[in-house]
Design a protein around this motif. Structure first.
Motif, mmCIF file in Angstrom:
data_model
loop_
_atom_site.group_PDB
_atom_site.id
_atom_site.type_symbol
_atom_site.label_atom_id
_atom_site.label_comp_id
_atom_site.label_asym_id
_atom_site.label_seq_id
_atom_site.Cartn_x
_atom_site.Cartn_y
_atom_site.Cartn_z
ATOM 1 N N ALA A 42 -36.115 -48.886 29.230
ATOM 2 C CA ALA A 42 -35.332 -49.950 28.601
ATOM 3 C C ALA A 42 -36.179 -51.209 28.419
ATOM 4 O O ALA A 42 -36.126 -51.867 27.373
ATOM 5 N N ALA A 43 -36.969 -51.554 29.432
ATOM 6 C CA ALA A 43 -37.816 -52.745 29.353
ATOM 7 C C ALA A 43 -38.865 -52.619 28.256
ATOM 8 O O ALA A 43 -39.202 -53.597 27.581
ATOM 9 N N ALA A 44 -39.377 -51.396 28.073
ATOM 10 C CA ALA A 44 -40.414 -51.165 27.070
ATOM 11 C C ALA A 44 -39.859 -51.146 25.654
ATOM 12 O O ALA A 44 -40.547 -51.539 24.700
ATOM 13 N N GLU A 45 -38.608 -50.712 25.491
ATOM 14 C CA GLU A 45 -38.060 -50.476 24.158
ATOM 15 C C GLU A 45 -37.064 -51.533 23.681
ATOM 16 O O GLU A 45 -36.823 -51.650 22.475
ATOM 17 N N PHE A 46 -36.482 -52.291 24.619
ATOM 18 C CA PHE A 46 -35.450 -53.262 24.241
ATOM 19 C C PHE A 46 -35.830 -54.635 24.808
ATOM 20 O O PHE A 46 -35.677 -54.879 26.002
#
Length: 319
Positions: A42-46
């Motif tokens: 989630a941190a990498a994509e959003f």
């Protein structure tokens, strides 16, 4: 008069125009909501995931919820729920993506999940799930060592203390209070549901919803005894944080098929008492079928409501 071959050609032409359009409609209807089940991904994509969470600063606290390309803020005086909040009116703000970093200047982000007591089973406990196998379950599945929503125990229980830990998915494109934000639940005896969902940062007060649509009432939010009782305080932590529940349950008693005493339930969420010996007037349930029938004993059931909610460290002590 239209010749047959011309008629067939017209049918073909009409179909060639309608089918792609109809396919587009169907695809739009079944398009999946972006969903994350792992915080690193989630941190990498959003990008907005970095701001999700709880913040404190000099006697004031903020819970930040990414929602539909904005951020919804709940602002507490004194501290966070069950951690200094004075119980007064919660203020709310919508903040745009380009303003959120500046809005949080001076605040310290904290992670209460990291300080929870993830209790090990006592010696007299029946370990229902520890990540190693499904021996205690009649149905269900493991993924990456975690029990997926949609499982039921083989054994039946009556009076007990149940401990479980859960992680709800991150679905920031859905509206606040949308029932599909991590919807699941754990049922005592298959009849009485403690709701599991993502309602982090939401306010029980009706005044918070005068300018927004309330899609599901607070008595169906995370920690509720579904449809029967709203928690004393919203102790829901951010999605993709591990959370704990401890449920003390006493089953209803029956004589000659007639109920002579009601079931009772006490619930702690993330170490905080949210229901204290609540007398259950009936089984929980929604929809046209109404409340579930009350029973003297039954399984532990983990609801699959089309969300990848995950569970771990499930154990029970029978009374």
């Amino acid at each position: 008069m239209i010749k047959l071959e011309n008629h067939c050609f017209l049918c073909y032409l009409l179909a060639s125009l309608l089918i792609p359009a109809m396919t587009g409609i169907v695809n739009a209807e079944v398009k999946e909501t972006p969903t994350w089940t792992d915080p690193k991904t989630a941190a990498a994509e959003f990008p907005g995931f970095a701001f999700l969470g709880e913040y404190v600063n000099a006697g004031q606290a903020i819970q930040v919820v990414p929602c539909q390309d904005q951020f919804y803020l709940s602002i507490y005086q004194g501290g966070l729920p069950a951690a200094g909040w004075d119980g007064g009116t919660i203020q709310h703000e919508w903040v745009t993506s380009d303003a959120i970093e500046n809005r949080l200047k001076g605040y310290k982000k904290i992670d209460r999940s990291s300080k929870l007591e993830f209790t090990t089973p006592p010696a007299n406990a029946i370990v229902l799930f520890d990540g190693s196998d499904m021996k205690q379950w009649g149905h269900g599945k493991i993924k990456n060592g975690l029990l997926q929503a949609g499982a039921g125990t083989k054994r039946k229980f009556q009076d007990f203390k149940l401990h479980f830990e859960c992680l709800v998915p991150f679905k920031p494109e859905l509206p606040l209070s949308h029932p599909d934000r991590g919807n699941s639940g754990v049922f005592a005896l298959g009849a009485y549901e403690v709701q599991v969902a993502d309602t982090f940062g939401l306010d029980f007060s009706p005044s918070a919803w005068t300018e927004m649509e309330l899609l599901k009432k607070p008595s169906t939010w995370c920690g509720s005894i579904y449809g029967l009782r709203t928690p004393d305080v919203n102790m829901c932590l951010p999605p993709l944080s591990w959370q704990t529940f401890d449920v003390k349950f006493t089953a209803a008693r029956f004589k000659n098929d007639k109920k002579v005493s009601s079931a009772r339930m006490t619930v702690h969420q993330n170490g905080v008492l949210i229901h204290d010996n609540f007398e259950l007037p009936e089984g929980t349930g929604g929809g046209p079928s109404g409340p579930r029938p009350e029973v003297a004993e039954g399984p532990i059931y983990i609801q699959n409501h089309h969300n990848p909610t995950q569970y771990r460290n499930i154990w029970i002590v029978e009374n």
